[in-house]
Design a protein around this motif. Structure first.
Motif, PDB file in Angstrom:
ATOM      1  N   MET A  31       0.931  -1.184   0.065  1.00  0.00           N
ATOM      2  CA  MET A  31       0.092   0.144  -0.054  1.00  0.00           C
ATOM      3  C   MET A  31       0.826   1.266   0.066  1.00  0.00           C
ATOM      4  SD  MET A  31      -3.313  -0.677   2.343  1.00  0.00           S
ATOM      5  CE  MET A  31      -2.632  -1.246   3.712  1.00  0.00           C
ATOM      6  N   ALA A  32       2.073   1.115   0.603  1.00  0.00           N
ATOM      7  CA  ALA A  32       2.948   2.531   0.740  1.00  0.00           C
ATOM      8  C   ALA A  32       3.380   2.603  -0.718  1.00  0.00           C
ATOM      9  CB  ALA A  32       3.911   2.171   1.742  1.00  0.00           C
ATOM     10  N   ASN A  33       3.776   1.501  -1.503  1.00  0.00           N
ATOM     11  CA  ASN A  33       4.230   1.830  -2.761  1.00  0.00           C
ATOM     12  C   ASN A  33       3.303   2.278  -3.943  1.00  0.00           C
ATOM     13  OD1 ASN A  33       6.177   1.618  -4.695  1.00  0.00           O
ATOM     14  ND2 ASN A  33       5.497  -0.189  -5.420  1.00  0.00           N
ATOM     15  N   LEU A  34       1.801   1.925  -3.611  1.00  0.00           N
ATOM     16  CA  LEU A  34       0.777   1.924  -4.457  1.00  0.00           C
ATOM     17  C   LEU A  34       0.144   3.417  -4.196  1.00  0.00           C
ATOM     18  CD1 LEU A  34      -0.932   0.916  -6.560  1.00  0.00           C
ATOM     19  CD2 LEU A  34      -2.406  -0.263  -4.710  1.00  0.00           C
ATOM     20  N   PHE A  35       0.110   3.891  -2.854  1.00  0.00           N
ATOM     21  CA  PHE A  35      -0.711   5.017  -2.465  1.00  0.00           C
ATOM     22  C   PHE A  35       0.026   6.363  -2.548  1.00  0.00           C
ATOM     23  CE2 PHE A  35      -4.097   2.323  -0.150  1.00  0.00           C
ATOM     24  CZ  PHE A  35      -4.541   1.733  -1.517  1.00  0.00           C
ATOM     25  N   LEU A  36       1.480   6.300  -2.620  1.00  0.00           N
ATOM     26  CA  LEU A  36       2.348   7.475  -2.332  1.00  0.00           C
ATOM     27  C   LEU A  36       3.057   7.321  -3.528  1.00  0.00           C
ATOM     28  CD1 LEU A  36       2.772   7.334   1.615  1.00  0.00           C
ATOM     29  CD2 LEU A  36       1.525   8.880   0.184  1.00  0.00           C
ATOM     30  N   SER A  37       3.496   8.012  -4.310  1.00  0.00           N
ATOM     31  CA  SER A  37       4.215   8.069  -5.600  1.00  0.00           C
ATOM     32  C   SER A  37       5.243   9.476  -5.276  1.00  0.00           C
ATOM     33  CB  SER A  37       3.417   8.300  -6.751  1.00  0.00           C
ATOM     34  OG  SER A  37       2.841   9.598  -6.809  1.00  0.00           O
ATOM     35  N   THR A  38       4.935  10.293  -4.525  1.00  0.00           N
ATOM     36  CA  THR A  38       5.821  11.642  -4.285  1.00  0.00           C
ATOM     37  C   THR A  38       7.141  11.031  -3.434  1.00  0.00           C
ATOM     38  OG1 THR A  38       3.931  13.158  -4.338  1.00  0.00           O
ATOM     39  CG2 THR A  38       6.173  13.805  -3.347  1.00  0.00           C
ATOM     40  N   GLN A  39       8.223  11.441  -3.997  1.00  0.00           N
ATOM     41  CA  GLN A  39       9.429  10.859  -3.130  1.00  0.00           C
ATOM     42  C   GLN A  39       9.608  11.088  -1.936  1.00  0.00           C
ATOM     43  OE1 GLN A  39      11.188   9.021  -5.339  1.00  0.00           O
ATOM     44  NE2 GLN A  39      12.887   8.328  -4.139  1.00  0.00           N
ATOM     45  N   THR A  40       9.087  12.474  -1.516  1.00  0.00           N
ATOM     46  CA  THR A  40       9.351  13.001  -0.288  1.00  0.00           C
ATOM     47  C   THR A  40       8.402  12.400   0.892  1.00  0.00           C
ATOM     48  OG1 THR A  40       7.989  14.829  -0.601  1.00  0.00           O
ATOM     49  CG2 THR A  40      10.555  15.166  -0.887  1.00  0.00           C
ATOM     50  N   LEU A  41       7.415  11.819   0.302  1.00  0.00           N
ATOM     51  CA  LEU A  41       6.412  11.056   1.176  1.00  0.00           C
ATOM     52  C   LEU A  41       6.642   9.787   1.465  1.00  0.00           C
ATOM     53  CD1 LEU A  41       3.043  13.027  -0.252  1.00  0.00           C
ATOM     54  CD2 LEU A  41       4.452  13.229   2.056  1.00  0.00           C
ATOM     55  N   ARG A  42       7.338   8.968   0.762  1.00  0.00           N
ATOM     56  CA  ARG A  42       7.466   7.462   0.625  1.00  0.00           C
ATOM     57  C   ARG A  42       8.124   7.090   2.052  1.00  0.00           C
ATOM     58  NH1 ARG A  42       9.513   5.178  -5.188  1.00  0.00           N
ATOM     59  NH2 ARG A  42       7.429   5.637  -6.269  1.00  0.00           N
ATOM     60  N   THR A  43       7.772   5.732   2.205  1.00  0.00           N
ATOM     61  CA  THR A  43       8.063   5.222   3.775  1.00  0.00           C
ATOM     62  C   THR A  43       9.464   4.591   3.536  1.00  0.00           C
ATOM     63  OG1 THR A  43       6.694   3.274   3.242  1.00  0.00           O
ATOM     64  CG2 THR A  43       5.649   5.210   4.471  1.00  0.00           C
ATOM     65  N   LEU A  44       9.971   3.881   4.703  1.00  0.00           N
ATOM     66  CA  LEU A  44      11.296   3.191   4.613  1.00  0.00           C
ATOM     67  C   LEU A  44      11.320   1.995   3.941  1.00  0.00           C
ATOM     68  CD1 LEU A  44      13.833   4.092   6.009  1.00  0.00           C
ATOM     69  CD2 LEU A  44      13.432   2.793   8.016  1.00  0.00           C
ATOM     70  N   PRO A  45      10.156   1.005   3.882  1.00  0.00           N
ATOM     71  CA  PRO A  45      10.356  -0.120   3.087  1.00  0.00           C
ATOM     72  C   PRO A  45      10.342   0.131   1.509  1.00  0.00           C
ATOM     73  CG  PRO A  45       8.768  -0.417   4.780  1.00  0.00           C
ATOM     74  CD  PRO A  45       9.014   0.941   4.927  1.00  0.00           C
ATOM     75  N   VAL A  46       9.914   1.204   1.179  1.00  0.00           N
ATOM     76  CA  VAL A  46       9.676   1.455  -0.148  1.00  0.00           C
ATOM     77  C   VAL A  46      11.111   1.881  -0.459  1.00  0.00           C
ATOM     78  CG1 VAL A  46       8.899   2.791  -1.845  1.00  0.00           C
ATOM     79  CG2 VAL A  46       7.440   2.105  -0.252  1.00  0.00           C
ATOM     80  N   ALA A  47      11.819   2.768   0.404  1.00  0.00           N
ATOM     81  CA  ALA A  47      13.070   3.470  -0.005  1.00  0.00           C
ATOM     82  C   ALA A  47      14.286   2.244   0.068  1.00  0.00           C
ATOM     83  CB  ALA A  47      13.392   4.316   1.200  1.00  0.00           C
ATOM     84  N   VAL A  48      14.088   1.495   1.031  1.00  0.00           N
ATOM     85  CA  VAL A  48      15.015   0.397   0.972  1.00  0.00           C
ATOM     86  C   VAL A  48      14.975  -0.466  -0.228  1.00  0.00           C
ATOM     87  CG1 VAL A  48      15.333  -1.937   2.242  1.00  0.00           C
ATOM     88  CG2 VAL A  48      14.738  -0.160   3.766  1.00  0.00           C
ATOM     89  N   VAL A  49      13.816  -0.818  -0.920  1.00  0.00           N
ATOM     90  CA  VAL A  49      13.810  -1.568  -1.860  1.00  0.00           C
ATOM     91  C   VAL A  49      14.459  -0.555  -3.215  1.00  0.00           C
ATOM     92  CG1 VAL A  49      12.265  -2.425  -4.022  1.00  0.00           C
ATOM     93  CG2 VAL A  49      11.709  -2.717  -1.654  1.00  0.00           C
ATOM     94  N   GLY A  50      14.482   0.762  -3.053  1.00  0.00           N
ATOM     95  CA  GLY A  50      15.146   1.497  -4.070  1.00  0.00           C
ATOM     96  C   GLY A  50      16.522   1.559  -4.199  1.00  0.00           C
ATOM     97  N   PHE A  51      17.365   0.786  -3.238  1.00  0.00           N
ATOM     98  CA  PHE A  51      18.746   0.673  -3.188  1.00  0.00           C
ATOM     99  C   PHE A  51      19.102  -0.509  -4.277  1.00  0.00           C
ATOM    100  CE2 PHE A  51      18.536   2.583   0.823  1.00  0.00           C
ATOM    101  CZ  PHE A  51      19.564   3.771   0.862  1.00  0.00           C
ATOM    102  N   ALA A  52      18.166  -1.067  -4.800  1.00  0.00           N
ATOM    103  CA  ALA A  52      18.291  -2.237  -5.887  1.00  0.00           C
ATOM    104  C   ALA A  52      17.616  -1.850  -7.226  1.00  0.00           C
ATOM    105  CB  ALA A  52      17.744  -3.627  -5.312  1.00  0.00           C
ATOM    106  N   ASP A  53      18.534  -1.866  -7.927  1.00  0.00           N
ATOM    107  CA  ASP A  53      17.803  -1.719  -9.587  1.00  0.00           C
ATOM    108  C   ASP A  53      18.199  -2.834 -10.500  1.00  0.00           C
ATOM    109  OD1 ASP A  53      20.546  -0.894 -10.517  1.00  0.00           O
ATOM    110  OD2 ASP A  53      19.959   1.069  -9.727  1.00  0.00           O
TER     111      ASP A  53
END
Length: 275
Positions: free
Chosen positions: A211-233
């Motif tokens: 839900m955090a990844n689906l309902f929040l798309s603005t970078q400054t509003l994202r939560t920690l689990p979404v940010a952790v996944v961002g370290f992998a591309d």
């Protein structure tokens, strides 16, 4: 001799279990203090030189501090809100004068526990968009509160049923209202159970990703689990920053267990005896 041996057997069984549970945390922390090439070449050993560069990179370049505050804010507000609402519902369900209505409400709440949250993502997304909550903290806070209420009511109501009604009758004689009974009589007695449920819900909200990844798309509003996944591309994996971010993400959980372990044990014990 036999008694000493019998007492030591549970400890001998628990020691391997503790090592299995603690080792992943140890591995993550040690890896976060290594350089990326050393994580690959020497994954199991200690770092040749302890470096905090990954933590500095995660907190500054990746704005992990902002995501940390977002997660802490959303998870805390949602958990406290669901706890207050559930405590009022549990008090009404266990003390209301209409047994049939009480059973109906309680049954509906228990039935909602059987509904997987993933099956509600599409209607939730539509509701969030229609209500104008998309890309706001309320887009997560309100669903988190709703999903946390049924389990909280189930646990708290089971404990409230064991509270003697004589205590509440004495409060009524002293002039307490329904809110006074709830917050001045029932709340202090239910505190260990409330702390236990608080931690269960907080952990769920803190680690929630879909839900955090689906309902929040603005970078400054994202939560920690979404940010952790961002370290992998697709082309690169920053293992050091990933381990550092995971290490930072477990800090609130460790702090909660350190300061509230007594209440947690009391809540689990009270639930096992009175539930």
């Amino acid at each position: 001799m036999k008694k000493a041996l019998a007492k030591s057997i549970p400890h001998l069984v628990l020691i391997p279990y503790v090592l299995i549970v603690v080792y992943p945390i140890y591995f993550i922390v040690i890896s976060s203090l290594k350089k990326n090439n050393e994580i690959i070449t020497n994954p199991w050993g200690l770092p040749s030189e302890f470096s905090f560069s990954h933590y500095e990179s995660a907190l500054t370049n990746s704005h992990l501090g902002t995501y940390f505050i977002n997660s802490l804010y959303i998870a805390t507000i949602a958990t406290v809100g669901s706890l207050l609402l559930a405590m009022g519902i549990a008090f009404a369900v266990t003390r209301m004068r209409f047994p049939s209505l009480s059973k109906l409400v309680y049954g509906l709440l228990l039935l909602s526990l059987l509904i997987p949250p993933a099956s509600l993502l599409i209607p939730l997304y539509i509701m969030v968009k229609d209500m104008g909550l998309y890309n706001t903290p309320l887009a997560l806070i309100i669903p988190y509160m709703a999903f946390g209420i049924p389990l909280t009511v189930f646990v708290v109501a089971a404990f409230m049923k064991a509270i003697p009604t004589e205590l509440e009758e004495a409060g009524v004689m002293d002039g307490l209202s329904a809110y006074g009974l709830l917050f001045r009589v029932v709340f202090p007695l239910s505190l260990p159970t409330l702390v236990t449920v608080f931690i269960i819900n907080f952990l769920g909200h803190w680690n929630e990703y879909v839900m955090a990844n689906l309902f929040l798309s603005t970078q400054t509003l994202r939560t920690l689990p979404v940010a952790v996944v961002g370290f992998a591309d697709k082309f690169n994996m920053n293992y050091g920053a990933l381990c550092a971010s995971i290490s930072i993400s477990v800090i609130p959980i460790i702090i909660i267990f350190i300061f509230l372990q007594k209440q947690i044990i009391e809540g689990v014990t009270a639930g096992s005896v009175k539930g």
